[in-house]
Design an enzyme around this catalytic site. Structure first.
Site, short mmCIF file in Angstrom:
data_model
loop_
_atom_site.label_atom_id
_atom_site.label_comp_id
_atom_site.label_asym_id
_atom_site.label_seq_id
_atom_site.Cartn_x
_atom_site.Cartn_y
_atom_site.Cartn_z
N SER A 26 54.12 38.14 74.70
CA SER A 26 55.42 38.69 75.11
C SER A 26 55.76 40.24 74.70
O SER A 26 54.84 41.37 75.41
CB SER A 26 56.87 37.75 75.32
OG SER A 26 57.53 38.32 76.08
N ASP A 72 54.94 30.83 84.10
CA ASP A 72 55.87 31.84 83.09
C ASP A 72 57.10 32.69 83.68
O ASP A 72 57.28 32.54 84.62
CB ASP A 72 54.95 33.06 82.78
CG ASP A 72 55.75 34.46 81.71
OD1 ASP A 72 56.91 33.99 81.40
OD2 ASP A 72 54.73 34.65 80.89
N HIS A 91 55.39 30.54 79.87
CA HIS A 91 55.55 32.19 78.98
C HIS A 91 55.27 31.20 77.86
O HIS A 91 54.43 31.70 76.50
CB HIS A 91 56.96 32.15 78.90
CG HIS A 91 57.04 33.37 78.11
ND1 HIS A 91 56.44 34.12 78.90
CD2 HIS A 91 57.74 34.08 76.99
CE1 HIS A 91 56.67 35.83 77.96
NE2 HIS A 91 57.25 35.03 76.50
#
Length: 326
Positions: A147, A277, A306
């Protein structure tokens, strides 16, 4: 539940933003790591590290973990907003068991690092990693970022000293850029990220409960197997960091343009992204990023969320290991 609370929850579930989490190791990953423990026991005494701090040029102390023999292949893990190095427990244990040297740091303002009120942007984050790599004298290291941590990893790799970086992995990562603009019509409107800052300032503790309980791990999906442990651990890590640094980091992960970084890096880069995600939508991240890389590889994961590195560590770890050994 009131209409306002429902609207708030829907906003959290549908927004995309750079986060990271590997809150706790699964039973399978822990068992694997335990079974492979002897492989990571070489190099006792002076050849072993542990944890410590490196002080940056502006006086910020960056906390890091450094496990395994110093002469082993290093893997550096980059966490995302608003978490800490503890996100990588499942990966740290697994790869330590495989004989690697595993390193994870708390980004400035996060976890155990200094709760800085300045320097909370990508250029400084990358400079902090440079300081860490110099301090530990890392050579040919593999860098894994999730991320926001993926943005940090590729931003660093594009600026690293020659010989420092061997490979890069971006898992559910924010590059090329998240915010919507004329150049990035598929991005998320700036109002989404303004909403995150507002929610953080108003009630950070509550906001940090809603994120992992909902879209981060896909626990808002019908039939999802909810782990309260993952939710609680996410909240624990988030609340350990500084509110000002977290507030500033929203701009860093949403508005930084990593296009030139992706084009510049000439080492192998592996993009891993869950097709479900809800935080960093795949269409405006990995599917665009792969087109910019010189030596890129992309693998997508149907149905995975995610936070797939903690919900499905057995899948993620196996693919990471194959990429490292290739």
């Amino acid at each position: 539940m009131s209409q306002s609370n429902q609207a708030s929850r829907r906003g959290v579930m549908t927004a995309g933003f750079g986060l990271a989490a590997v809150a706790a190791a699964s039973v399978d990953a822990t068992a694997q790591a335990a079974a492979q423990k002897p492989a990571a026991s070489k190099g006792a005494g002076k050849d072993r590290a542990g944890s410590g701090f490196v002080t940056t040029q502006d006086g910020v102390q960056i906390f890091y973990k450094d496990w395994g023999p110093k002469d082993a292949q290093p893997i550096v893990f980059h966490h995302g907003w608003p978490l800490s190095a503890d996100d990588w427990d499942a990966q740290m244990l697994f790869f330590l068991g495989q004989g690697y040297r595993v390193i994870a740091h708390d980004r400035r303002g996060h976890g155990r690092s200094t709760q800085s009120d300045t320097g909370n942007e990508m250029d400084t984050y990358a400079a902090d990693v440079i300081a860490l790599a110099d301090h530990l004298d890392l050579k040919n290291a593999f860098h894994v970022g999730h991320s926001t941590g993926g943005g940090e990893a590729i931003h660093y790799a594009a600026r690293a000293k020659p010989g420092r970086v061997g490979k890069v992995v971006l898992i559910g990562a924010v590059p090329p850029i998240m915010v919507k603009s004329a150049k990035n019509p598929g991005g998320l409107p700036i109002e989404v990220f303004e909403g995150f800052r507002t929610a953080l300032a108003a009630n950070r503790a509550q906001f940090y409960k809603e994120i992992p309980a909902g879209p981060f791990y896909g626990f808002n999906r019908a039939g999802a197997k909810v782990s309260q442990g993952l939710i609680d651990n996410w909240w624990r890590q988030g609340m350990e960091g500084g509110a000002k640094a977290h507030y500033d980091c929203v701009k860093a992960f949403s508005e930084t343009d990593f296009t030139d970084d992706l084009k510049t890096v000439d080492v192998p880069v592996f993009l891993m992204h869950g097709e479900d995600d809800q935080i960093v939508p795949i269409a405006d991240s990995a599917l665009l990023g792969i087109k910019l890389l010189k030596k890129g590889k992309l693998k997508t994961y149907p149905g995975l969320p995610h936070g797939m590195a903690s919900t499905h560590p057995e899948i993620v770890n196996a693919d990471l290991l194959a990429f490292f050994k290739a």
